[in-house]
Each structure stands twice: as C-alpha cells, then as structure tokens.
Design a protein around this motif. Structure first.
Motif, PDB file in Angstrom:
ATOM      1  N   HIS A 237      10.789  -9.242   1.005  1.00  0.00           N
ATOM      2  CA  HIS A 237       9.428  -8.761   0.758  1.00  0.00           C
ATOM      3  C   HIS A 237       9.261  -7.316   1.232  1.00  0.00           C
ATOM      4  O   HIS A 237       8.622  -6.491   0.551  1.00  0.00           O
ATOM      5  CB  HIS A 237       8.411  -9.656   1.464  1.00  0.00           C
ATOM      6  CG  HIS A 237       8.253 -11.009   0.853  1.00  0.00           C
ATOM      7  ND1 HIS A 237       7.981 -11.206  -0.488  1.00  0.00           N
ATOM      8  CD2 HIS A 237       8.318 -12.245   1.392  1.00  0.00           C
ATOM      9  CE1 HIS A 237       7.881 -12.487  -0.739  1.00  0.00           C
ATOM     10  NE2 HIS A 237       8.089 -13.153   0.388  1.00  0.00           N
ATOM     11  N   LEU A 238       9.829  -7.007   2.390  1.00  0.00           N
ATOM     12  CA  LEU A 238       9.710  -5.656   2.931  1.00  0.00           C
ATOM     13  C   LEU A 238      10.449  -4.641   2.068  1.00  0.00           C
ATOM     14  O   LEU A 238       9.965  -3.528   1.841  1.00  0.00           O
ATOM     15  CB  LEU A 238      10.235  -5.631   4.368  1.00  0.00           C
ATOM     16  CG  LEU A 238       9.370  -6.366   5.391  1.00  0.00           C
ATOM     17  CD1 LEU A 238      10.111  -6.533   6.702  1.00  0.00           C
ATOM     18  CD2 LEU A 238       8.050  -5.628   5.618  1.00  0.00           C
TER      19      LEU A 238
ATOM     20  N   VAL B 246      -0.288  -3.916   4.205  1.00  0.00           N
ATOM     21  CA  VAL B 246       0.599  -4.827   3.478  1.00  0.00           C
ATOM     22  C   VAL B 246       1.724  -5.343   4.386  1.00  0.00           C
ATOM     23  O   VAL B 246       2.011  -6.552   4.431  1.00  0.00           O
ATOM     24  CB  VAL B 246       1.191  -4.133   2.234  1.00  0.00           C
ATOM     25  CG1 VAL B 246       2.281  -4.993   1.605  1.00  0.00           C
ATOM     26  CG2 VAL B 246       0.096  -3.846   1.217  1.00  0.00           C
ATOM     27  N   ILE B 247       2.355  -4.441   5.137  1.00  0.00           N
ATOM     28  CA  ILE B 247       3.473  -4.838   5.993  1.00  0.00           C
ATOM     29  C   ILE B 247       2.972  -5.677   7.164  1.00  0.00           C
ATOM     30  O   ILE B 247       3.659  -6.600   7.622  1.00  0.00           O
ATOM     31  CB  ILE B 247       4.261  -3.599   6.463  1.00  0.00           C
ATOM     32  CG1 ILE B 247       4.840  -2.867   5.243  1.00  0.00           C
ATOM     33  CG2 ILE B 247       5.393  -3.995   7.408  1.00  0.00           C
ATOM     34  CD1 ILE B 247       5.518  -1.544   5.567  1.00  0.00           C
TER      35      ILE B 247
ATOM     36  N   LEU C 260       0.126   0.745   3.221  1.00  0.00           N
ATOM     37  CA  LEU C 260       1.407   0.177   3.619  1.00  0.00           C
ATOM     38  C   LEU C 260       1.299  -0.519   4.976  1.00  0.00           C
ATOM     39  O   LEU C 260       1.888  -1.586   5.192  1.00  0.00           O
ATOM     40  CB  LEU C 260       2.477   1.272   3.677  1.00  0.00           C
ATOM     41  CG  LEU C 260       2.951   1.805   2.332  1.00  0.00           C
ATOM     42  CD1 LEU C 260       3.793   3.074   2.526  1.00  0.00           C
ATOM     43  CD2 LEU C 260       3.764   0.750   1.584  1.00  0.00           C
TER      44      LEU C 260
ATOM     45  N   VAL D 138       8.307  -3.859  -0.972  1.00  0.00           N
ATOM     46  CA  VAL D 138       7.194  -2.953  -0.653  1.00  0.00           C
ATOM     47  C   VAL D 138       7.712  -1.519  -0.542  1.00  0.00           C
ATOM     48  O   VAL D 138       7.087  -0.572  -1.061  1.00  0.00           O
ATOM     49  CB  VAL D 138       6.513  -3.385   0.657  1.00  0.00           C
ATOM     50  CG1 VAL D 138       5.520  -2.324   1.127  1.00  0.00           C
ATOM     51  CG2 VAL D 138       5.791  -4.718   0.464  1.00  0.00           C
TER      52      VAL D 138
ATOM     53  N   LYS E 246       8.611  -0.083  -3.972  1.00  0.00           N
ATOM     54  CA  LYS E 246       7.404   0.219  -4.736  1.00  0.00           C
ATOM     55  C   LYS E 246       6.779   1.524  -4.255  1.00  0.00           C
ATOM     56  O   LYS E 246       6.319   2.342  -5.050  1.00  0.00           O
ATOM     57  CB  LYS E 246       6.399  -0.931  -4.607  1.00  0.00           C
ATOM     58  CG  LYS E 246       5.144  -0.741  -5.439  1.00  0.00           C
ATOM     59  CD  LYS E 246       4.227  -1.957  -5.313  1.00  0.00           C
ATOM     60  CE  LYS E 246       2.950  -1.759  -6.131  1.00  0.00           C
ATOM     61  NZ  LYS E 246       2.042  -2.928  -6.007  1.00  0.00           N
ATOM     62  N   ALA E 247       6.777   1.732  -2.935  1.00  0.00           N
ATOM     63  CA  ALA E 247       6.225   2.976  -2.385  1.00  0.00           C
ATOM     64  C   ALA E 247       7.046   4.179  -2.842  1.00  0.00           C
ATOM     65  O   ALA E 247       6.488   5.222  -3.215  1.00  0.00           O
ATOM     66  CB  ALA E 247       6.195   2.899  -0.857  1.00  0.00           C
TER      67      ALA E 247
END
Length: 300
Positions: free
Chosen positions: A129-130, A75-76, A72, A133, A136-137
């Motif tokens: 987008h955040l 990705v972030i 994470l 993410v 999804k987590a």
C-alpha cells in the motif's frame, strides 16, 4: 518567544544526541499549523528549529506542494494504523489539528523513502500500500518530501492539558515515535497529556517513556477499537529514576479484568498506572505491567 523550558523536556535530557542520530538517517521535521497560532507554539523544541509549514500556503518558497504533502501525511497515517478502524478524514485534519493545534511531521526526501520502507517492520501488505501511494505521488509530479511519521494533540479546556490522539511512524527501530511525541509536547508546552490507546498497542512502549500512565478510564466500550482506555501523563511530577514492581500483569484481551478495574476506579478504591516499558513478554505473550495503588495509601 518561549520564556522557560517546557516541563516535558526534563524527561529527555539527552534528546539532542537522539535528534542528531535521526537526522543522520536523512529525516527532516516539520511543524504544520497556521500563522495565527505561531506566536503560541514553541518552534524550537529541545533547541531544534522545526521547519514551519502553514497549511494555507501552497508552494511558497519550498518549491513543492504543501497540500499534497499534507494529503500524503493523511493517507500514510491511515495505512500505518492498519485495521484499527481509525483513518483520519481530511476535515478532521483541518478542524482538529491545523486550525486549533499543530502537528509535528517527520519526512524523508523521495530518494530515501523506498530504502527506508524496505527495512521497516511492516508486513508485505502494508508495504504494498505504501509503495502504491509513493508511486502515485511521483506520477503526479510531486517532488517534495514524503511524510513517514507524525504526532497530533488537541488543546483541552483544562489549562496546560492536551489530548493526544495520533502517533504513527513507518520508520521502525530508530526511536522516531518517541522523538515525534517529545518534540510535539514541547511545541505545545504541555503540562499534562490525556489520551486514548489500547492495551495491545505497541505505542505503550513510547507513551510510558514519558512517565507512568495513570489509567483514568479503564475501559471505553464506545471506542471503535476494543481494549481502549484513557490515560494521563503529568509532566509537572518529578522525573522517576526507577519503577516499582507491577502489582499484576494485565492480559490486553482480558476485558473482564479491565471492567473490574473500571469499577474500582469509579468506587474510588484504587488508582491504576501502566508502568514502563508498557509491554512485558511472558511465555510468548505480551502483558501490560499495572501498578495498583489503593486510595487509602495516598491519603485520599
């Protein structure tokens, strides 16, 4: 055990108060590396004990997946840099941070992440987008904290010199970027810091909080981001009590002027420094305050 105070800590004598304000927002700070380097790192920068995170572990005693936390983070990090074209592949994270160095990471409990995201200064596209993410987590069953900022630097062949290469934060207007960089440089016990950034990058407001930046290379056309330059902070110099007036204000997109600065550096005619606050607004546009010092003025 660290025998003496790292040089960089002299630049922020009131840092303890700053950390207390950040922790009041629910922030937690982690030091990610590996056990072989642990004796060489200052785990308590500014007297603040960081949460140790060995990337070779999975859950350990934390109760959440370390690998997913670091994924994470990666990705972030890429989302935070937007369209600058410098996302970080996972092998880079392992080979350049977690094996030879360390990252200081700020994170929030999941219950606080969404609220923080909505109050950030990022645009709607990045927030979308955040959120994706984060969702999804959650759907994967990950129950650990969510990284919202970090700083990474790599050791240089020059003793005491580090090369900074990733500063990011999705929590705005609370001084988190400055805090992450300060903590990390104390962790590394850095005496000098080299780095590459861009003249239009708002991170200059953070970088110049650590003293004026000497421009070592005024233009780096090989870099993927236009307007890149190489800078150096020297933490062994006395802490400045004030800045002189800039010699000129540089348009971040004036590539011809930047090339002229580079020619002057190569000819050993002048040194150039970026002064605080990094960016000044004039007539609605941002400019970089530059101090030019002739070599002859320094006795060289």
């Amino acid at each position: 055990m660290i025998a003496q105070q790292p040089a960089v800590e002299a630049f922020f004598p009131g840092f303890t108060d700053n950390m207390q304000k950040l922790q009041a927002h629910g922030l937690e700070f982690y030091l990610a590396s590996n056990d072989t380097l642990r004796p060489h790192l200052n785990e308590a920068p500014y007297g603040h004990k960081l949460n140790w995170l060995d990337f070779t572990e999975t859950t350990g005693t934390k109760g959440w997946d370390t690998n997913e936390f670091l994924n994470l983070f990666n990705v972030i990090n890429g989302i935070a840099f937007g369209d600058r074209g410098i996302p970080m592949p996972q092998w880079v994270m392992i080979d350049l941070i977690l094996m030879p160095s360390a990252a200081v990471i700020a994170a929030l409990p999941q219950s606080l992440f969404t609220q923080t995201l909505e109050t950030s200064a990022f645009d709607d596209e990045m927030k979308k987008h955040l959120r994706a993410v984060f969702e999804k987590a959650q759907a994967s069953g990950y129950n650990g904290p969510i990284p919202i900022g970090g700083y990474c630097a790599a050791p240089s062949a020059a003793p005491g010199t580090w090369v900074g290469w990733s500063l990011w934060s999705v929590m705005t207007n609370v001084g988190l970027g400055r805090a992450l960089k300060a903590l990390a440089l104390s962790v590394y016990q850095a005496r000098k810091l080299d780095g590459v950034t861009q003249y239009d990058n708002t991170a200059l407001r953070v970088h110049t909080r650590f003293g004026r930046l000497q421009i070592m290379v005024a233009t780096v056309p090989f870099h993927t981001s236009p307007g890149s330059f190489v800078y150096e902070n020297d933490f062994t110099l006395p802490v400045s009590t004030g800045e002189p007036e800039p010699t000129f204000l540089l348009d971040p997109f004036d590539y011809e002027r930047q090339r002229a600065m580079q020619k002057s550096i190569e000819a050993r005619e002048s040194r150039f420094f970026v002064l605080a606050p990094g960016h000044l607004v004039q007539d609605g546009s941002s400019y970089v305050p530059i101090l030019e010092v002739p070599y002859s003025a320094e006795g060289n």
